[in-house]
Design a protein around this motif. Structure first.
Motif, short mmCIF file in Angstrom:
data_model
loop_
_atom_site.label_atom_id
_atom_site.label_comp_id
_atom_site.label_asym_id
_atom_site.label_seq_id
_atom_site.Cartn_x
_atom_site.Cartn_y
_atom_site.Cartn_z
N VAL A 205 -55.66 24.70 -11.01
CA VAL A 205 -54.20 24.55 -11.42
C VAL A 205 -53.75 23.32 -10.88
O VAL A 205 -54.12 23.16 -9.41
CB VAL A 205 -53.50 25.75 -10.79
CG1 VAL A 205 -51.97 25.45 -11.20
CG2 VAL A 205 -53.87 27.29 -11.43
N ARG A 206 -53.01 22.77 -11.52
CA ARG A 206 -52.49 21.34 -10.90
C ARG A 206 -51.27 21.48 -9.79
O ARG A 206 -50.49 22.07 -10.29
CB ARG A 206 -52.12 20.36 -11.78
CG ARG A 206 -51.71 18.67 -11.38
CD ARG A 206 -51.24 18.13 -12.57
NE ARG A 206 -52.41 18.13 -13.60
CZ ARG A 206 -53.49 16.91 -13.38
NH1 ARG A 206 -53.61 16.20 -12.49
NH2 ARG A 206 -54.61 16.88 -14.31
N ASN A 207 -51.50 20.89 -8.70
CA ASN A 207 -50.46 21.25 -7.81
C ASN A 207 -49.35 20.05 -8.00
O ASN A 207 -49.41 18.97 -8.42
CB ASN A 207 -50.81 20.86 -6.40
CG ASN A 207 -49.84 21.09 -5.13
OD1 ASN A 207 -48.80 20.48 -5.37
ND2 ASN A 207 -50.50 21.88 -3.90
N SER A 208 -48.09 20.87 -8.34
CA SER A 208 -46.81 20.21 -8.55
C SER A 208 -46.52 19.02 -7.71
O SER A 208 -45.70 18.09 -7.98
CB SER A 208 -45.80 20.98 -8.97
OG SER A 208 -45.40 21.82 -7.52
N VAL A 209 -46.77 19.26 -6.31
CA VAL A 209 -46.60 18.15 -5.29
C VAL A 209 -47.61 17.20 -5.22
O VAL A 209 -47.44 15.76 -5.35
CB VAL A 209 -46.36 18.68 -4.02
CG1 VAL A 209 -46.03 17.77 -2.95
CG2 VAL A 209 -45.22 19.80 -4.21
N THR A 210 -48.69 17.48 -4.84
CA THR A 210 -49.97 16.48 -4.80
C THR A 210 -50.31 16.05 -6.07
O THR A 210 -51.22 14.83 -6.23
CB THR A 210 -51.00 16.83 -4.01
OG1 THR A 210 -51.62 18.11 -4.82
CG2 THR A 210 -50.45 17.59 -2.63
N LYS A 211 -50.14 16.72 -7.38
CA LYS A 211 -50.69 16.27 -8.43
C LYS A 211 -52.22 16.47 -8.69
O LYS A 211 -53.13 15.94 -9.46
CB LYS A 211 -50.48 14.84 -8.95
CG LYS A 211 -48.82 14.54 -8.87
CD LYS A 211 -48.19 15.66 -9.94
CE LYS A 211 -46.41 15.25 -9.89
NZ LYS A 211 -45.72 16.22 -10.60
N LEU A 212 -52.76 16.98 -7.66
CA LEU A 212 -54.22 17.30 -7.54
C LEU A 212 -54.63 18.66 -8.22
O LEU A 212 -53.71 19.70 -7.97
CB LEU A 212 -54.94 16.97 -6.29
CG LEU A 212 -54.73 15.69 -5.62
CD1 LEU A 212 -55.25 15.60 -4.25
CD2 LEU A 212 -55.47 14.67 -6.57
N THR B 9 -62.20 29.74 -28.19
CA THR B 9 -61.61 28.70 -27.41
C THR B 9 -62.27 28.26 -26.06
O THR B 9 -63.37 29.00 -25.89
CB THR B 9 -60.02 29.25 -27.25
OG1 THR B 9 -60.41 30.61 -26.33
CG2 THR B 9 -59.25 29.40 -28.38
N LEU B 10 -61.83 27.25 -25.58
CA LEU B 10 -62.51 26.89 -24.17
C LEU B 10 -62.12 27.88 -22.94
O LEU B 10 -61.08 28.79 -23.45
CB LEU B 10 -62.04 25.56 -23.77
CG LEU B 10 -62.10 24.38 -24.46
CD1 LEU B 10 -61.47 23.07 -24.07
CD2 LEU B 10 -63.67 24.13 -25.06
N ARG B 11 -62.93 28.10 -22.15
CA ARG B 11 -62.87 28.94 -21.04
C ARG B 11 -61.62 28.65 -20.25
O ARG B 11 -61.56 27.48 -19.89
CB ARG B 11 -64.05 28.93 -20.18
CG ARG B 11 -65.27 29.35 -20.67
CD ARG B 11 -65.30 30.83 -21.25
NE ARG B 11 -66.59 31.09 -21.52
CZ ARG B 11 -66.84 32.27 -22.27
NH1 ARG B 11 -65.99 33.40 -22.21
NH2 ARG B 11 -68.27 32.57 -22.43
N THR B 12 -60.70 29.48 -20.08
CA THR B 12 -59.61 29.34 -19.12
C THR B 12 -59.67 29.52 -17.59
O THR B 12 -58.70 29.15 -17.02
CB THR B 12 -58.28 29.97 -19.75
OG1 THR B 12 -58.71 31.59 -19.91
CG2 THR B 12 -58.00 29.63 -21.39
N ASN B 13 -60.76 30.07 -17.32
CA ASN B 13 -60.95 30.52 -16.02
C ASN B 13 -62.38 30.30 -15.85
O ASN B 13 -63.41 30.10 -16.62
CB ASN B 13 -60.75 32.21 -15.71
CG ASN B 13 -59.58 32.52 -15.99
OD1 ASN B 13 -58.97 33.05 -17.03
ND2 ASN B 13 -58.20 31.98 -15.18
#
Length: 385
Positions: free
Chosen positions: A147-154, A178-182
């Motif tokens: 998951v992309r961090n909303s603050v660091t964008k990492l 579909t592609l794997r989501t996890n």
């Protein structure tokens, strides 16, 4: 080196590669082989021992080593008895399995394979194409998501949940291509039953596609599911089912019926029946009185003969209404009316609990408990009016 000797050398190299592959397979699966003492059995008794273990495995909570070995056999060599003894495991782990006819179930089990991973191995990676779905036979796995961090964008790897025996994963990506989501990682030595995407498509998908489409149409037309995303809609359509009832047929109550499923009325009518225990007596002034049973279960047998059962038709559920979504259903029974046909969409409780956009069910439960009269209210309406 002559041409003849070179061909012999290539043949030897191929045999050596196959031998090494076989050794690696045995080593990888040693964890589930070393705990069984079947190796001590005489060879001439192996077949009888295998049959005896397969027969006793029908009602066991774990599959035996003989059933594991069966999954290593070529598909055409697996007997009907062997397939039937492992059927219960598929029905528990794969929710869609209950929708399949018997011949489809057997065809799927015949093509399934067995895999074993050591601790700390990545089984699935997020973003990769789907190739297999898995059912856990033994061990534990960790489900994670980047998951992309909303603050660091990492991108950060976050833990979603842990799964153990009799749970499955990787189904949605296979079902909907579909592609794997996890990502999935083994926490211990993990034994898995694997179903390939090709086998699923060839054996099951075409047989269930019409039923899934019917479920999806019913879900999209329901006002309760209008906030579902496309992925959630697809998932809900594969784990739900539409059940048809005849007139005056028992639907739900007292542990009978699909008690772990919420019911959404698509067609017809369903009556809610309240079960009351009433005692009739005459007071000291000669007036006939009625009293509702409210004693504890420990005292119920003592006063059982003094009370009679009264069944009150409380209310009627019409199309686009729902019941058994978590509201109080103690001493309540659900039956169809004299309408020729009634249809209900049945959605599992666990899906409603894990879907964030369906948190509104808590408000729907409050509404149902408020609108549906309690036993005291029914009693007052019948005997105190």
């Amino acid at each position: 080196m002559s041409l003849t000797s070179l061909s012999h050398h290539d043949d030897f190299t191929k045999k050596g590669s196959r031998f090494r592959a076989f050794v690696y397979t045995v080593i990888a699966n040693l964890p589930w082989l070393k705990d069984d003492d079947y190796i001590l059995a005489p060879l001439d008794l192996f077949d009888s021992i295998c049959t005896e273990n397969l027969l006793s495995a029908y009602k066991l909570s774990q599959i035996s080593v003989f059933q594991k070995l069966m999954l290593f056999k070529p598909p055409d060599e697996r007997t009907v008895l062997e397939l039937q003894t492992i059927e219960w495991m598929f029905e528990i782990g794969f929710k869609f399995f209950r929708l399949c006819p018997t011949e489809i179930k057997m065809a799927l089990i015949r093509r399934a394979t067995y895999k074993c991973y050591g601790p700390g191995r990545w089984i699935l990676k997020q973003g990769h194409l789907s190739t297999n779905m898995y059912l856990i036979v033994k061990g534990h796995v960790l489900i994670t998501e980047d998951v992309r961090n909303s603050v660091t964008k990492l991108m950060e790897n976050t833990e979603c949940c842990k799964l153990k025996e009799k749970h499955s994963f990787g189904k949605s990506a296979v079902m909907f291509n579909t592609l794997r989501t996890n990502s999935v990682q083994s926490l211990s030595t993990v034994e898995l039953i694997s179903i390939s995407k090709n086998d699923f498509t060839d054996i099951i998908k075409d047989n269930l596609q019409l039923q899934w489409n019917e479920n999806a149409t019913a879900i999209k037309n329901s006002s309760y599911f209008k906030h579902l995303s496309l992925m959630e809609l697809n998932k809900c359509s594969t784990i739900s089912f539409i059940k048809t009832f005849k007139d005056n047929e028992y639907v739900l109550g007292k542990g009978i019926g699909d008690v772990n499923y919420a019911h959404f009325v698509l067609k017809g009518e369903i009556s809610l029946i309240q079960n009351l225990k009433i005692k009739k007596f005459v007071d000291r002034y000669g007036n006939v009185k009625f009293e509702m049973f409210k004693l504890r279960k420990a005292s119920e047998k003592l006063y059982k003969k003094k009370y009679t059962y009264i069944y009150a038709d409380t209310c009627t559920f019409l199309p686009d209404s729902c019941f058994n979504i978590g509201e109080n259903v103690i001493d309540k029974e659900f039956m169809t009316t004299n309408v020729n046909e009634t249809k209900c969409l049945c959605v599992p409780h666990w899906f409603m609990a894990e879907t964030q956009k369906l948190k509104c069910w808590e408000f729907v439960k409050l509404d149902l408990n408020h609108i549906i009269p309690s036993k005291d209210q029914v009693f007052s309406k019948l005997y105190r009016s």
